[in-house]
Design an enzyme around this catalytic site. Structure first.
Site, mmCIF file in Angstrom:
data_model
loop_
_atom_site.group_PDB
_atom_site.id
_atom_site.type_symbol
_atom_site.label_atom_id
_atom_site.label_comp_id
_atom_site.label_asym_id
_atom_site.label_seq_id
_atom_site.Cartn_x
_atom_site.Cartn_y
_atom_site.Cartn_z
ATOM 1 N N GLU A 102 73.991 -21.285 75.237
ATOM 2 C CA GLU A 102 72.281 -21.604 74.864
ATOM 3 C C GLU A 102 72.004 -20.254 74.096
ATOM 4 O O GLU A 102 72.001 -19.024 74.779
ATOM 5 C CB GLU A 102 71.723 -21.877 76.152
ATOM 6 C CG GLU A 102 72.027 -23.413 76.598
ATOM 7 C CD GLU A 102 73.219 -23.105 77.893
ATOM 8 O OE1 GLU A 102 73.392 -22.222 78.160
ATOM 9 O OE2 GLU A 102 73.782 -24.225 77.857
ATOM 10 N N TYR A 114 76.030 -15.907 66.127
ATOM 11 C CA TYR A 114 76.751 -17.286 66.540
ATOM 12 C C TYR A 114 77.238 -18.079 65.305
ATOM 13 O O TYR A 114 78.182 -18.464 65.462
ATOM 14 C CB TYR A 114 76.209 -17.942 67.600
ATOM 15 C CG TYR A 114 75.743 -17.076 68.813
ATOM 16 C CD1 TYR A 114 76.489 -16.148 69.521
ATOM 17 C CD2 TYR A 114 74.233 -17.469 69.425
ATOM 18 C CE1 TYR A 114 76.190 -15.272 70.495
ATOM 19 C CE2 TYR A 114 73.907 -16.627 70.681
ATOM 20 C CZ TYR A 114 74.643 -15.710 71.137
ATOM 21 O OH TYR A 114 74.604 -14.834 72.186
HETATM 22 C C1 LIG Z 1 71.759 -10.504 69.457
HETATM 23 C C2 LIG Z 1 72.517 -9.300 69.617
HETATM 24 C C3 LIG Z 1 73.466 -9.581 70.918
HETATM 25 C C4 LIG Z 1 72.874 -9.143 68.306
HETATM 26 O O1 LIG Z 1 73.778 -7.785 68.736
HETATM 27 P P1 LIG Z 1 74.049 -6.832 67.447
HETATM 28 O O2 LIG Z 1 75.211 -5.868 67.862
HETATM 29 O O3 LIG Z 1 72.862 -6.096 66.773
HETATM 30 O O4 LIG Z 1 74.757 -7.947 66.232
HETATM 31 P P2 LIG Z 1 75.526 -7.587 64.800
HETATM 32 O O5 LIG Z 1 75.090 -6.093 64.316
HETATM 33 O O6 LIG Z 1 77.007 -8.040 65.393
HETATM 34 O O7 LIG Z 1 74.877 -8.604 64.227
HETATM 35 C C5 LIG Z 1 73.549 -8.847 63.844
HETATM 36 C C6 LIG Z 1 73.362 -9.587 62.607
HETATM 37 O O8 LIG Z 1 72.012 -10.336 62.650
HETATM 38 C C7 LIG Z 1 71.517 -9.988 61.606
HETATM 39 N N1 LIG Z 1 70.178 -10.184 61.945
HETATM 40 C C8 LIG Z 1 69.381 -9.052 62.391
HETATM 41 N N2 LIG Z 1 67.869 -9.360 62.672
HETATM 42 C C9 LIG Z 1 67.995 -10.839 62.213
HETATM 43 C C10 LIG Z 1 66.780 -11.696 62.064
HETATM 44 N N3 LIG Z 1 65.652 -11.461 62.331
HETATM 45 N N4 LIG Z 1 67.087 -12.883 61.441
HETATM 46 C C11 LIG Z 1 68.453 -13.166 60.926
HETATM 47 N N5 LIG Z 1 69.370 -12.385 61.216
HETATM 48 C C12 LIG Z 1 69.101 -11.221 61.584
HETATM 49 C C13 LIG Z 1 72.011 -9.002 60.977
HETATM 50 O O9 LIG Z 1 71.813 -8.783 59.723
HETATM 51 C C14 LIG Z 1 73.475 -8.879 61.509
HETATM 52 O O10 LIG Z 1 73.979 -9.742 60.458
HETATM 53 P P3 LIG Z 1 75.065 -9.409 59.219
HETATM 54 O O11 LIG Z 1 76.288 -8.772 60.137
HETATM 55 O O12 LIG Z 1 75.601 -10.815 58.659
HETATM 56 O O13 LIG Z 1 74.321 -8.565 58.353
HETATM 57 C C15 LIG Z 1 71.321 -8.161 70.223
HETATM 58 O O14 LIG Z 1 70.380 -8.088 69.271
HETATM 59 C C16 LIG Z 1 70.975 -8.291 71.725
HETATM 60 O O15 LIG Z 1 71.485 -7.699 72.415
HETATM 61 N N6 LIG Z 1 69.750 -8.927 71.916
HETATM 62 C C17 LIG Z 1 69.081 -8.875 73.022
HETATM 63 C C18 LIG Z 1 69.986 -9.769 74.069
HETATM 64 C C19 LIG Z 1 69.988 -11.153 73.339
HETATM 65 O O16 LIG Z 1 69.193 -11.899 72.817
HETATM 66 N N7 LIG Z 1 71.373 -11.863 73.599
HETATM 67 C C20 LIG Z 1 71.678 -12.949 73.327
HETATM 68 C C21 LIG Z 1 71.229 -14.169 74.232
HETATM 69 S S1 LIG Z 1 71.682 -15.697 74.009
#
Ligand SMILES: CC(C)(COP(=O)(O)OP(=O)(O)OC[C@H]1O[C@@H](n2cnc3c(N)ncnc32)[C@H](O)[C@@H]1OP(=O)(O)O)[C@@H](O)C(=O)NCCC(=O)NCCS
Length: 143
Positions: A102, A114
């Protein structure tokens, strides 16, 4: 390095959890959950510091992905993508055939990650989240 979460990681993991989530899991919750044999928890570690973590709960041939988090200052480096790919790989080796999770409907970066990994939206759970109230997308990935 991506590796399995160990008990000694839990203090750092719970500290990150507290920085990020309004309703953080406690150290005890992680300790309990990571000991369940059907569950799998991974961390990303660099220079003895935990930068990211995620969990998978196996139930029969389905896996529920939970607790996905990357430290704020380490985001955008591909860590979540790498770590979750490894979780799916190790999950498939545990005979899991379908993965679900989710996510808040507003969490664009998580949804992007995802989808990139192959998850598709299967529905919406109304008011699933609190602090703040928000709907959840239910996503599935079938091997
Ligand atoms: C969501 C999360 C896990 C992503 O971690 P991360 O290490 O930054 O992810 P990645 O670097 O592997 O990838 C991020 C991707 O999101 C994209 N992105 C960043 N901001 C974005 C936005 N506002 N809209 C769409 N895509 C976005 C990036 O461009 C990247 O994609 P790409 O590799 O195709 O360019 C991190 O932001 C986080 O810990 N967030 C808080 C906790 C959370 O929300 N967990 C998920 C709960 S379900």
């Amino acid at each position: 390095m991506i590796r399995k979460m160990r008990i000694m990681d839990v203090e750092q993991v719970a500290a990150i959890e507290k920085e990020i989530f309004a309703d953080p899991w406690s150290e005890q919750s992680f300790q309990h959950s990571m000991k369940v044999p059907q569950n799998l928890y991974l961390v990303v570690e660099e220079n003895d510091k935990i930068l990211a973590y995620c969990g998978l709960w196996g139930v029969a041939e389905e896996g529920q992905i939970c607790n996905v988090a990357v430290k704020e200052e380490e985001r955008g480096r591909g860590l979540a993508t790498m770590m979750l790919s490894e979780l799916l790989k190790q999950g498939s080796e545990m005979e899991i055939k379908a993965f679900t999770l989710e996510v808040r409907v507003s969490n664009a970066s998580a949804i992007h990650v995802y989808k990139k990994l192959g998850f598709e939206t299967a529905g919406v759970r109304k008011n699933y989240y609190t602090k703040p109230n928000e709907d959840a997308l239910i996503m599935w990935y079938y091997l």
